[in-house]
Design an enzyme around this catalytic site. Structure first.
Site, PDB file in Angstrom:
ATOM      1  N   ILE A  52       0.828  -1.195   0.000  1.00 26.82           N
ATOM      2  CA  ILE A  52       0.000   0.000   0.000  1.00 26.82           C
ATOM      3  C   ILE A  52       0.875   1.262   0.000  1.00 26.82           C
ATOM      4  O   ILE A  52       0.596   2.232  -0.701  1.00 26.82           O
ATOM      5  CB  ILE A  52      -0.919  -0.010   1.248  1.00 26.82           C
ATOM      6  CG1 ILE A  52      -1.870  -1.223   1.187  1.00 26.82           C
ATOM      7  CG2 ILE A  52      -1.700   1.282   1.392  1.00 26.82           C
ATOM      8  CD1 ILE A  52      -2.638  -1.484   2.482  1.00 26.82           C
ATOM      9  N   TYR A 205      -1.710  -7.244  17.298  1.00 24.92           N
ATOM     10  CA  TYR A 205      -1.903  -6.451  16.074  1.00 24.92           C
ATOM     11  C   TYR A 205      -3.100  -5.501  16.252  1.00 24.92           C
ATOM     12  O   TYR A 205      -3.001  -4.307  15.973  1.00 24.92           O
ATOM     13  CB  TYR A 205      -2.133  -7.369  14.872  1.00 24.92           C
ATOM     14  CG  TYR A 205      -2.365  -6.626  13.565  1.00 24.92           C
ATOM     15  CD1 TYR A 205      -1.320  -5.943  12.940  1.00 24.92           C
ATOM     16  CD2 TYR A 205      -3.624  -6.598  12.959  1.00 24.92           C
ATOM     17  CE1 TYR A 205      -1.533  -5.256  11.747  1.00 24.92           C
ATOM     18  CE2 TYR A 205      -3.841  -5.909  11.769  1.00 24.92           C
ATOM     19  CZ  TYR A 205      -2.794  -5.242  11.169  1.00 24.92           C
ATOM     20  OH  TYR A 205      -3.004  -4.552   9.992  1.00 24.92           O
ATOM     21  N   LYS A 209      -3.272  -1.293  16.248  1.00 28.98           N
ATOM     22  CA  LYS A 209      -4.080  -0.527  15.295  1.00 28.98           C
ATOM     23  C   LYS A 209      -5.093   0.363  16.019  1.00 28.98           C
ATOM     24  O   LYS A 209      -5.414   1.453  15.542  1.00 28.98           O
ATOM     25  CB  LYS A 209      -4.769  -1.485  14.314  1.00 28.98           C
ATOM     26  CG  LYS A 209      -3.775  -2.165  13.371  1.00 28.98           C
ATOM     27  CD  LYS A 209      -3.229  -1.175  12.368  1.00 28.98           C
ATOM     28  CE  LYS A 209      -1.852  -1.489  11.868  1.00 28.98           C
ATOM     29  NZ  LYS A 209      -1.358  -0.556  10.845  1.00 28.98           N
ATOM     30  N   THR A 242      -1.399  -7.980  -0.033  1.00 28.30           N
ATOM     31  CA  THR A 242       0.002  -7.569   0.108  1.00 28.30           C
ATOM     32  C   THR A 242       0.768  -8.616   0.922  1.00 28.30           C
ATOM     33  O   THR A 242       0.187  -9.577   1.424  1.00 28.30           O
ATOM     34  CB  THR A 242       0.124  -6.233   0.866  1.00 28.30           C
ATOM     35  OG1 THR A 242      -0.331  -6.446   2.210  1.00 28.30           O
ATOM     36  CG2 THR A 242      -0.685  -5.129   0.234  1.00 28.30           C
TER      37      THR A 242
END
Ligand SMILES: NC(=O)c1ccc[n+]([C@@H]2O[C@H](COP(=O)([O-])OP(=O)(O)OC[C@H]3O[C@@H](n4cnc5c(N)ncnc54)[C@H](OP(=O)(O)O)[C@@H]3O)[C@@H](O)[C@H]2O)c1
Ligand SMILES: *[C@@H]1O[C@H](CO)[C@@H](O)[C@H](O)[C@H]1NC(C)=O
Length: 326
Positions: A52, A205, A209, A242
């Site tokens: 990205i 994770y 975030k 990705t």
């Protein structure tokens, strides 16, 4: 009990991923509107060598910006620079080394950037890791917390003076931070930010975030209070094909391989909300927003908890060895 603490974050993350994927089946991504040229303006994109970040950097270069890719792999970084220069026929693209897992490296990188005596109009906090096995950064922070969140906290704080100097009434400087729908499942546990009690890579994770959303809202609050011409927004790119998924288990990788072409966004599609937030005139002077598919939406309820925002900020200052005021 312990098993539950490990399984629940996994289930929550898969549940969120499935709901986003279902949405993407019907609406992959909204096309970018025509964006104005930004000749001569300067942008930094962390993790801009791949995924990205690469497409974000490339699009900003296409709009005439002087783009600096920040990354921890010199050869990948230089290759990305050359590719962008060839694709956009725009020369002003460069690479700056920074290992976000090391505060020393971040401070070095900022020093090297400042030595160039450039303005800074857009900072895209994009780099990240996911589903890393339990481990620590150079400074002893849990990897997701350290690399995804605390590094960007430190980087932004160290660059804030340059951002403030570069922003004007008509052209606010912008901090664009890449979070994820996973933040909806996240918990920020101030007593155990390093997930040392019971490690779950999914939980770690999600926490990192969510921390980025809390950080953005508090940063915007501080910027508003001191009247800086800088805005801070946070974006969710969707589920994007990705290398972020390189640590997925076999079953997950297989499912991704089977359905990815239909359900996942390409890296280019995934970059569109970051690009939009970096330059769109619609967002001029507007901060404190969570953006998804180019639209402002509500983030998790807990992210609006002002007490939590403040406490996390104060803790982060201590951990990054920074004064509490910005
Ligand atoms: N893909 C998705 O579905 C998705 C969904 C929601 C949010 N996001 C977020 O989007 C952002 C970009 O991810 P992506 O999907 O484009 O993944 P990616 O292709 O794996 O890119 C991640 C980038 O971060 C860099 N990075 C990782 N560790 C670093 C470190 N210690 N120091 C400096 N750079 C480092 C990587 O560089 P190296 O390769 O050199 O390590 C790479 O350039 C991440 O913040 C991710 O959480 C992605
Ligand atoms: C940089 O990335 C390449 C592959 O893209 C890899 O072969 C090389 O080992 C990496 N270098 C470092 C220092 O991690």
């Amino acid at each position: 009990m312990r098993l539950l603490q490990i399984i629940m974050p996994v289930l929550r993350n898969y549940y969120i991923a499935m709901t986003v994927l279902l949405q993407q089946l019907f609406r992959r991504s909204s096309p970018l509107p025509v964006l104005p040229q930004r000749n001569g303006k300067v942008a930094i994109v962390t993790g801009g060598a791949r995924g990205i970040g690469f497409h974000t950097a490339k699009h900003l270069a296409r709009l005439g910006m002087h783009v600096i890719i920040v990354g921890n792999n010199e050869s990948d970084g230089r290759q990305a620079v050359t590719r962008i220069q060839q694709d956009t026929l725009h020369e002003k693209v460069e690479f700056l080394f920074c290992d976000l897992a090391s505060m020393k490296s971040i401070r070095n990188c900022v020093r090297n950037f400042k030595a160039k005596n450039l303005d800074l109009h857009v900072l895209v906090n994009n780099a990240g890791v996911m589903l890393e096995p339990e481990g620590k950064t150079e400074d002893g922070f849990e990897k997701h917390f350290g690399i995804n969140y605390l590094s960007h906290f430190l980087l932004t704080r160290l660059l804030l003076d340059t951002l403030r100097k570069s922003g004007t009434n008509d052209f606010n400087a912008r901090v664009v931070t890449v979070s994820s729908a996973t933040h909806f499942t996240g918990k920020v546990n101030l007593e155990d930010l390093q997930s040392s009690h019971c490690y779950s890579s999914h939980g770690a994770y999600a926490q990192s975030k969510l921390a980025l959303v809390l950080f953005t809202y508090h940063l915007q609050h501080l910027l508003t209070v001191d009247g800086s011409y800088v805005t801070a927004n946070v974006v969710d790119p969707g589920v994007v094909n990705t290398d972020l998924y390189k640590n997925l288990c076999y079953l997950g990788s297989f499912l991704k391989w089977m359905t990815g072409w239909l359900l996942l966004k390409s890296a280019e599609e995934g970059a569109s909300t970051s690009i939009y937030s970096s330059v769109s005139p619609d967002l001029e002077g507007i901060g404190g927003c969570y953006l998804y598919n180019g639209e402002r939406i509500k983030s998790a309820d807990v992210s609006y908890n002002i007490e939590l925002q403040k406490k996390l900020w104060t803790e982060s200052c201590k951990m990054a060895v920074l004064p509490v005021s910005s």
